[in-house]
Design an enzyme around this catalytic site. Sequence first.
Site, mmCIF file in Angstrom:
data_model
loop_
_atom_site.group_PDB
_atom_site.id
_atom_site.type_symbol
_atom_site.label_atom_id
_atom_site.label_comp_id
_atom_site.label_asym_id
_atom_site.label_seq_id
_atom_site.Cartn_x
_atom_site.Cartn_y
_atom_site.Cartn_z
ATOM 1 N N CYS A 177 -2.285 -7.151 6.016
ATOM 2 C CA CYS A 177 -1.606 -8.348 5.496
ATOM 3 C C CYS A 177 -0.817 -9.109 6.548
ATOM 4 C CB CYS A 177 -0.701 -7.962 4.340
ATOM 5 S SG CYS A 177 -1.588 -7.116 3.041
ATOM 6 N N GLU A 221 0.850 -1.182 0.000
ATOM 7 C CA GLU A 221 0.000 0.000 0.000
ATOM 8 C C GLU A 221 0.888 1.234 0.000
ATOM 9 O OE1 GLU A 221 -3.120 0.307 2.874
ATOM 10 O OE2 GLU A 221 -3.605 -1.801 2.642
ATOM 11 N N ASN A 271 5.601 -12.952 3.176
ATOM 12 C CA ASN A 271 5.055 -12.017 4.172
ATOM 13 C C ASN A 271 5.450 -12.420 5.588
ATOM 14 O OD1 ASN A 271 3.928 -10.301 2.379
ATOM 15 N ND2 ASN A 271 1.805 -10.635 2.978
ATOM 16 N N LYS A 324 3.824 -16.820 -1.354
ATOM 17 C CA LYS A 324 3.205 -15.586 -0.853
ATOM 18 C C LYS A 324 3.255 -15.513 0.681
ATOM 19 C CE LYS A 324 0.683 -11.970 -0.316
ATOM 20 N NZ LYS A 324 1.080 -10.625 -0.678
HETATM 21 C C1 UGA Z 1 2.943 -6.046 2.911
HETATM 22 C C2 UGA Z 1 4.145 -6.535 2.083
HETATM 23 O O1 UGA Z 1 5.265 -5.663 2.298
HETATM 24 C C3 UGA Z 1 3.821 -6.608 0.601
HETATM 25 O O2 UGA Z 1 4.913 -7.143 -0.127
HETATM 26 C C4 UGA Z 1 2.586 -7.506 0.402
HETATM 27 O O3 UGA Z 1 2.191 -7.577 -0.958
HETATM 28 C C5 UGA Z 1 1.434 -6.951 1.220
HETATM 29 O O4 UGA Z 1 1.821 -6.902 2.617
HETATM 30 C C6 UGA Z 1 0.238 -7.862 1.029
HETATM 31 O O5 UGA Z 1 0.332 -9.048 1.377
HETATM 32 O O6 UGA Z 1 -0.754 -7.426 0.437
HETATM 33 P P1 UGA Z 1 1.872 -3.618 3.449
HETATM 34 O O7 UGA Z 1 0.981 -4.343 4.418
HETATM 35 O O8 UGA Z 1 1.272 -2.635 2.498
HETATM 36 O O9 UGA Z 1 2.675 -4.696 2.526
HETATM 37 O O10 UGA Z 1 2.910 -2.813 4.348
HETATM 38 P P2 UGA Z 1 4.465 -2.828 4.659
HETATM 39 O O11 UGA Z 1 5.081 -1.634 4.048
HETATM 40 O O12 UGA Z 1 5.078 -4.121 4.367
HETATM 41 O O13 UGA Z 1 4.441 -2.584 6.250
HETATM 42 C C7 UGA Z 1 3.780 -3.481 7.146
HETATM 43 C C8 UGA Z 1 3.936 -3.037 8.592
HETATM 44 O O14 UGA Z 1 5.255 -3.320 9.068
HETATM 45 C C9 UGA Z 1 3.708 -1.547 8.859
HETATM 46 O O15 UGA Z 1 2.891 -1.423 10.001
HETATM 47 C C10 UGA Z 1 5.102 -1.004 9.139
HETATM 48 O O16 UGA Z 1 5.074 0.094 10.018
HETATM 49 C C11 UGA Z 1 5.761 -2.212 9.789
HETATM 50 N N1 UGA Z 1 7.238 -2.233 9.681
HETATM 51 C C12 UGA Z 1 7.836 -2.352 8.456
HETATM 52 C C13 UGA Z 1 8.032 -2.192 10.827
HETATM 53 O O17 UGA Z 1 7.530 -2.116 11.960
HETATM 54 N N2 UGA Z 1 9.391 -2.255 10.703
HETATM 55 C C14 UGA Z 1 10.007 -2.365 9.504
HETATM 56 O O18 UGA Z 1 11.251 -2.432 9.471
HETATM 57 C C15 UGA Z 1 9.202 -2.405 8.347
#
Ligand code: UGA
Length: 440
Positions: free
Chosen positions: A260, A155, A208, A204
């Site tokens: 996700c 997203e 994740n 997938k």
């Molecule tokens: C995630 C995956 O990154 C995508 O590749 C996947 O397609 C998607 O899920 C899905 O299955 O549809 P998304 O949920 O949009 O994408 O968000 P991310 O950017 O991955 O972040 C997820 C969460 O992890 C956020 O709350 C973010 O704040 C947290 N996060 C991320 C951390 O706490 N630390 C980090 O180092 C990275």
Amino acid sequence: MKIAIAGAGYVGLVTGVVFADLGNEVICVDIDPAKVDAINKGQSTIYEPGLDELLQRNLEEGRITAMTDLQRATREAEVVFICVGTPPSETGEPDLKHVEAAAAAIGQALNGYKIIVNKSTVPVGTGDRIRRIIEQHRREPHDFDVVSNPEFLREGSAVHDTLYPDRIVIGADNPRAAMKIVELYAALERPMLITNLATAEIIKYASNTFLALKISFINAIADLCERTGADVTQVAKAMGYDSRIGHAFLQAGLGFGGSCFPKDVQAFAHTMQRYGLDPTLFQQVLAINDARPVQFVERMRARLGGLQGRTVGLLGLSFKPNTDDIREARSLEVIRLLLQEGATVKAYDPVAMPRVQAIYPAVLYCRNAYEVAENADALALITEWNEFRQLNFERIRDSMRQPNLFDGRNLYDPQRMRKLGFYYYGIGRAAENSEFKTVL
Ligand code: UGA
């Protein structure tokens, strides 16, 4: 190629628009007539950079249209994508009713050979289930193939991620079907992996879950840093230089939210159990994540000598920056805990406030970060929106009742904040918070 896409949510709409832009004829299908109308008017129903422009261009050039009738769209298409939601059921396993309903409609409409491509995140074995449902519903014995083509877009960068994916995974038990989907993606010139259905479905969840595991891993290390006088940001930085580890997804903080990771890790744990395997590793990823907001609020309670009657200001509410999505957002849990302990909660988020307001009307919603800080006993950064990076902290300090800063995303420089006169708490940065150090 003529393509129908069942489900015009994040994945479906972005995929449809990108395929149209590559010169295909795309029909987006959604059960929600309001969504269909909006798409046909060139208004995407989600906020994604670049999406509206792409949608409008392809509408004008007649390559994309939207409708509510999946059977009609299926009859007109050679390839039908399933991009519907798979929300968690009460048990934590994904609810496949939308996938099943789409498969049934596709089966009923089958009027010749078609390829059914599933993009929804589904447990391993669902491709076979889709195949059986289509077989049960088809009126004539037309041939078809089922392909799994998982989606990895994030997203906030969905269009970019769809145009430039790290890899394209195509799982099919029939090479003829796989080659047709390869053809569809060829223009993107990205690495493609062709495999069988079950493998693609597992890729997938494994991807994740691994990313979520990295986050929980670094958060577990953060706890150790806090007790030993170490700094997790430096641990992560040094670890990341090892090319086998990498820097991505090693940011310690309040943990992961969104639609996700939490649901996918839980679903994957269920899949392990279903196959008689030990789900502990995955359950632990969730347990560590669940503990983050609790510990964060505990730190505030310790500093403020209880939360009853205190005012806490929150910066950021969405589950990550650049989205108004609050599903499983860490802010919700932090608010719940603070309110439960009798604190007054103020909050500001550039876009997500109306959504949180619907859940927590008692929170005082503010117009900006400065209003949040006014007369607060503590200010807590929950979501690292860019606009919070360069705030005027002198002004914030002077307007607070007590200058306590709790940095849930390790966004700020601890030394600078201390110099400015703040009490600063960052996650796993005990070099600055020696009060949490345990001397053995
Ligand atoms: C995630 C995956 O990154 C995508 O590749 C996947 O397609 C998607 O899920 C899905 O299955 O549809 P998304 O949920 O949009 O994408 O968000 P991310 O950017 O991955 O972040 C997820 C969460 O992890 C956020 O709350 C973010 O704040 C947290 N996060 C991320 C951390 O706490 N630390 C980090 O180092 C990275």
